[in-house]
Design a protein around this motif. Structure first.
Motif, PDB file in Angstrom:
ATOM      1  N   HIS A 268      -1.059  -4.383  -7.811  1.00 36.88           N
ATOM      2  CA  HIS A 268      -1.725  -3.579  -6.794  1.00 36.88           C
ATOM      3  C   HIS A 268      -3.066  -4.231  -6.467  1.00 36.88           C
ATOM      4  CE1 HIS A 268      -3.591  -0.126  -4.813  1.00 36.88           C
ATOM      5  NE2 HIS A 268      -2.388   0.388  -4.704  1.00 36.88           N
TER       6      HIS A 268
ATOM      7  N   TRP B  75      -7.212   2.406  -1.012  1.00 33.78           N
ATOM      8  CA  TRP B  75      -6.211   2.078  -2.031  1.00 33.78           C
ATOM      9  C   TRP B  75      -6.563   2.698  -3.377  1.00 33.78           C
ATOM     10  CZ3 TRP B  75      -6.661  -3.656  -0.191  1.00 33.78           C
ATOM     11  CH2 TRP B  75      -5.990  -3.781   1.036  1.00 33.78           C
TER      12      TRP B  75
ATOM     13  N   GLY C 195      -5.559   6.360  -3.333  1.00 31.43           N
ATOM     14  CA  GLY C 195      -4.160   6.660  -3.063  1.00 31.43           C
ATOM     15  C   GLY C 195      -3.879   7.039  -1.630  1.00 31.43           C
TER      16      GLY C 195
ATOM     17  N   THR D  49      -3.321   5.780   2.592  1.00 29.35           N
ATOM     18  CA  THR D  49      -2.759   4.693   3.384  1.00 29.35           C
ATOM     19  C   THR D  49      -3.782   4.248   4.417  1.00 29.35           C
ATOM     20  OG1 THR D  49      -0.517   5.570   3.129  1.00 29.35           O
ATOM     21  CG2 THR D  49      -0.880   3.984   4.896  1.00 29.35           C
TER      22      THR D  49
ATOM     23  N   THR E  28      -3.286   4.383  -9.242  1.00 27.03           N
ATOM     24  CA  THR E  28      -2.539   3.670  -8.208  1.00 27.03           C
ATOM     25  C   THR E  28      -1.039   3.693  -8.487  1.00 27.03           C
ATOM     26  OG1 THR E  28      -2.871   1.578  -9.390  1.00 27.03           O
ATOM     27  CG2 THR E  28      -4.466   2.140  -7.669  1.00 27.03           C
TER      28      THR E  28
ATOM     29  N   ALA F 164       0.441   1.441   1.088  1.00 33.48           N
ATOM     30  CA  ALA F 164      -0.972   1.075   0.943  1.00 33.48           C
ATOM     31  C   ALA F 164      -1.614   0.784   2.292  1.00 33.48           C
ATOM     32  CB  ALA F 164      -1.116  -0.142   0.027  1.00 33.48           C
TER      33      ALA F 164
ATOM     34  N   SER G  93       3.528  -1.689   0.723  1.00 28.39           N
ATOM     35  CA  SER G  93       3.050  -1.101  -0.526  1.00 28.39           C
ATOM     36  C   SER G  93       2.019  -2.013  -1.165  1.00 28.39           C
ATOM     37  CB  SER G  93       4.218  -0.906  -1.496  1.00 28.39           C
ATOM     38  OG  SER G  93       4.729  -2.174  -1.900  1.00 28.39           O
ATOM     39  N   GLY G  94       1.331  -1.498  -2.182  1.00 29.52           N
ATOM     40  CA  GLY G  94       0.383  -2.331  -2.916  1.00 29.52           C
ATOM     41  C   GLY G  94       1.060  -3.523  -3.558  1.00 29.52           C
TER      42      GLY G  94
END
Length: 240
Positions: A3, A80, A83, A85, A155, A161, A170-171
């Protein structure tokens, strides 16, 4: 590390005092340099503002109507960490379904038109407040400094993300894409490319962090200064 927040944690643990983000604006003559620790403090304060001050819910969508700037990088990592977007749009259309919009002064009217919660960023070199703060806008420079400089991020590497031009990453996918660039260790990248593009985000932020490197963000670049700046800042790669 799976992440982007893990990349920042790793840099903080390894060498907190090294430069991480250097910012130039050739229109104003501004230069700002943030160490890993200073950058992390800004991220923590901003994440605390998002959660405690603005009551952002997990998974909320945060549009970033901001140019390529060190504060844009801060907001990405704050989203990030919390949590949320992040949806960087720079000068593009602000999504009507954004829960919150962080906007530069010239984007405040468009941000308010979405009906979302709006945070205004002056982007001033010395952290000055907005010259004019419209009703219904939270002034970032005024509010953020009162928040704590520690934030415990929780995370989920597989959660959304970032969304760029309708594509959600996504991360874990962001980090994997950064790794795929194959940048040499301790890369120092000079970038002018907006974080509202996948190329800009990966080559001008995520990739260098994967490589335990750093970035030099140049806004309104005077191209006659480019070669000298590359030399002075010891840049090893460019994203222009």
């Amino acid at each position: 590390m799976s992440h982007p927040v893990d990349l920042l944690r790793g840099a903080l643990a390894a060498e907190p005092s090294r430069p991480l983000v250097t910012f130039y604006d050739d229109a104003t003559g501004e230069r700002v340099e943030l160490s890993v620790k200073t950058f992390d403090n800004w991220v923590a304060k901003t994440a605390n503002l998002l959660i405690d001050g603005l009551a952002a819910d997990p998974g909320a969508r945060v549009a970033l109507a901001l140019p390529v700037h060190w504060q844009t990088a801060v907001w990405l990592f704050a989203c990030w960490s919390a949590g949320l977007t992040a949806i960087p749009v720079d000068e593009g259309e602000i999504p009507a379904d954004a829960d919150l919009v962080a906007a530069a002064p010239d984007r405040l009217e468009a941000a308010l038109a979405t009906g979302a919660e709006v945070v205004g960023l002056s982007l001033h070199a010395l952290g000055a407040p907005l010259a004019e703060c419209p009703p219904g806008v939270t002034d970032y420079a005024v509010e953020v400094r009162s928040y704590g400089d520690h934030f415990t991020a929780v995370t989920d590497a597989d959660a959304p993300a970032v969304e760029i031009a309708g594509e959600v990453m996504s991360g874990a996918r962001l980090v994997a894409a950064g790794e795929a660039l194959g940048l040499p260790p301790q890369t120092r990248t000079l970038t002018t490319v907006s974080y509202a593009t996948t190329e800009g985000l990966l080559s001008g932020l995520i990739g260098p962090l994967v490589a335990q490197g750093s970035v030099i963000i140049c806004q309104n670049l005077d191209e006659t200064r480019l070669n000298r700046r590359i030399s002075l800042e010891r840049a090893t790669t460019t994203s222009l």
